[in-house]
Design an enzyme around this catalytic site. Structure first.
Site, PDB file in Angstrom:
ATOM      1  N   THR A   1      27.590  78.402  36.546  1.00  0.00           N
ATOM      2  CA  THR A   1      28.183  77.405  37.558  1.00  0.00           C
ATOM      3  C   THR A   1      29.574  76.834  36.834  1.00  0.00           C
ATOM      4  O   THR A   1      29.226  76.793  35.391  1.00  0.00           O
ATOM      5  CB  THR A   1      27.383  76.155  37.788  1.00  0.00           C
ATOM      6  OG1 THR A   1      26.582  76.375  38.981  1.00  0.00           O
ATOM      7  CG2 THR A   1      28.957  74.987  38.402  1.00  0.00           C
TER       8      THR A   1
ATOM      9  N   ARG B   1      21.074  79.233  51.518  1.00  0.00           N
ATOM     10  CA  ARG B   1      20.622  77.933  50.220  1.00  0.00           C
ATOM     11  C   ARG B   1      21.469  77.362  49.415  1.00  0.00           C
ATOM     12  O   ARG B   1      22.471  77.959  49.465  1.00  0.00           O
ATOM     13  CB  ARG B   1      19.830  78.956  49.237  1.00  0.00           C
ATOM     14  CG  ARG B   1      19.621  77.943  48.087  1.00  0.00           C
ATOM     15  CD  ARG B   1      20.152  77.924  46.798  1.00  0.00           C
ATOM     16  NE  ARG B   1      19.885  77.350  45.241  1.00  0.00           N
ATOM     17  CZ  ARG B   1      20.319  76.599  44.417  1.00  0.00           C
ATOM     18  NH1 ARG B   1      21.672  76.859  44.350  1.00  0.00           N
ATOM     19  NH2 ARG B   1      20.038  76.184  43.788  1.00  0.00           N
ATOM     20  N   VAL B   2      21.654  76.031  49.434  1.00  0.00           N
ATOM     21  CA  VAL B   2      23.012  75.064  48.594  1.00  0.00           C
ATOM     22  C   VAL B   2      22.329  74.633  47.760  1.00  0.00           C
ATOM     23  O   VAL B   2      21.266  74.060  47.517  1.00  0.00           O
ATOM     24  CB  VAL B   2      23.633  74.258  49.671  1.00  0.00           C
ATOM     25  CG1 VAL B   2      23.948  73.527  48.778  1.00  0.00           C
ATOM     26  CG2 VAL B   2      24.510  74.805  51.027  1.00  0.00           C
ATOM     27  N   GLY B   3      22.899  74.366  46.633  1.00  0.00           N
ATOM     28  CA  GLY B   3      22.607  74.161  45.256  1.00  0.00           C
ATOM     29  C   GLY B   3      23.476  72.478  45.318  1.00  0.00           C
ATOM     30  O   GLY B   3      23.588  71.544  45.790  1.00  0.00           O
TER      31      GLY B   3
ATOM     32  N   THR C   1      25.029  72.112  34.798  1.00  0.00           N
ATOM     33  CA  THR C   1      25.125  73.765  35.309  1.00  0.00           C
ATOM     34  C   THR C   1      22.951  73.825  34.902  1.00  0.00           C
ATOM     35  O   THR C   1      22.422  73.019  34.398  1.00  0.00           O
ATOM     36  CB  THR C   1      26.080  74.849  34.461  1.00  0.00           C
ATOM     37  OG1 THR C   1      25.764  75.029  32.966  1.00  0.00           O
ATOM     38  CG2 THR C   1      27.285  74.916  34.647  1.00  0.00           C
ATOM     39  N   GLY C   2      22.861  75.158  35.960  1.00  0.00           N
ATOM     40  CA  GLY C   2      21.391  75.512  36.032  1.00  0.00           C
ATOM     41  C   GLY C   2      20.994  75.053  36.972  1.00  0.00           C
ATOM     42  O   GLY C   2      21.666  75.158  37.751  1.00  0.00           O
TER      43      GLY C   2
END
Ligand code: ASP
Length: 376
Positions: free
Chosen positions: A220, A248-250, A271-272
């Protein structure tokens, strides 16, 4: 303060490593009050430099940040965002992005955006051209097309090959690829992948694809900026976890998780593994810590500790993922912290770093970390 006395609150926050609540809330700034600075995740060296130069030439902080992150979004060799991002389990690239504009207190976001590489700019259009904050899926795509964004296939040849090899080697529950009923030892699997790629005349991708199969790839770009008036903005853009379930949404497009900016205090992003950050609302948590006097690095470390707490400190579980947080405060001070001292990036193990650009130029700086990977 209901249900908890101020004294208990102060005691609690001190125990959690947070400075006593000296509420930060600087007045609107004046030109020359702050030294402009742009920070980002480690993959954003070009982005921070571009955004910094734009800010120095008087461009609005959010427009500058978007110009920066779009370099990665347009780059087919960057497999973590935009064009060339690794796809979902169906082989389709789905992008998430968010933007926040400090001076106007506005936000925009898109989730599961297909066929349009400029996810951050689409999020910016959601902010500017609608009365909403977030659009997802087909609605986000149609909105982008209506605003003149170009439709294209975001799945590059390299990402397609990686996805196909994953599909044929990783699943034991569908009929893709031969011999799936028998779990293969790592060595056998590696040989198999090399054979497959040779057959596809893509042998040169073997090391890269094997790395992707061993460590579920993610990546990201989070970018935060402040100008000389102390105005701040940020953006987070991503293709999310590779091979994710469609839809899927992060954390990246979720305001308060993958990104949060309060022009009076500071900004934060991450990020991650997004699922971990969503559960602690990392971006908002970090900004609130800074409001109460924590330094950017300490605030990011505290977010890591909250992730750790969700697993009761169980390192065998925590080692399966990483989270890195980034923060920039109203004075232009910055910091970052990672759960682990190093982690698998898109194609290699790398130490925990973040990118910075200020008057000294663009460079990588060390992130703080909670656990030393070497000590394991
Ligand atoms: N945070 C991103 C997501 O969960 C992925 C990443 O940063 O690696 O979608």
């Amino acid at each position: 303060m209901s249900g908890i006395s101020r004294r208990q609150f102060v005691k609690g926050t001190a125990a959690a490593g947070i400075a006593a609540p000296a509420i930060v809330g600087l007045k609107p700034g004046h030109a020359g009050e702050v030294n402009p600075v742009v920070i980002s995740s480690a993959n954003g060296l070009r982005a921070v430099e571009t955004a910094y130069n734009k800010i120095k030439s008087g461009v609005d902080t959010l427009e500058a940040v978007i110009a920066g992150v779009s370099i990665n979004e347009d780059d087919p060799e960057d497999n973590s965002v935009g064009l060339g991002g690794l796809p979902n389990e169906d082989g389709i690239v789905e992008l998430d992005a968010s933007v926040m504009h400090g001076p106007s207190g506005r936000a925009g976001a898109v989730g599961g955006l297909r066929d349009i590489k400029s996810a951050a700019n689409v999020a910016y259009h959601v902010m500017k051209r609608t009365d909403h904050v977030m659009l997802v899926g087909e609605g986000a795509r149609k909105f982008a097309l209506a605003h003149g964004f170009k439709e294209e296939n975001l799945l590059t040849e390299k990402s397609r090959v990686a996805w196909l090899v994953w599909k044929e080697t990783m699943s034991d529950k569908d009929s893709w690829g031969p011999g799936l009923a028998t779990p293969e030892a790592e060595k056998q699997q590696e040989q198999k992948v090399r054979g497959m790629l040779d057959e596809m005349k893509r042998g040169h991708l073997a090391d890269w694809v094997i790395g992707l199969l061993r460590h579920r790839p993610a990546g990201t770009l989070n970018c935060l900026a402040i100008n000389e008036r102390g105005d701040m903005s940020g953006s987070t853009t991503t293709s999310g976890l590779a091979w994710k379930i469609a839809g899927r949404v992060g954390d990246s497009p979720l305001i308060g998780c993958g990104l949060f900016v309060d022009n009076a205090v500071g900004g934060a992003g991450s990020t991650g593994r997004g699922e971990e950050n969503i559960k602690i609302a990392g971006g908002h948590t970090i900004v609130e810590m800074m409001r109460r006097g924590a330094s950017p690095t300490d605030a990011c470390l505290e977010a890591c500790k909250r992730v750790e707490a969700n697993y009761g400190g169980n390192k065998d579980k925590l080692v399966k993922f990483n989270m890195i947080f980034y923060a920039l405060n109203k004075k232009g001070e910055h910091g970052s912290a990672s759960l682990w001292s190093s982690a698998w990036r898109i194609d290699r193990y790398a130490g925990a770093h973040y990118a910075v650009c200020d008057a000294k130029g663009a460079r990588l700086m060390n992130s703080a970390f909670l656990y030393d990977q070497q000590a394991r």
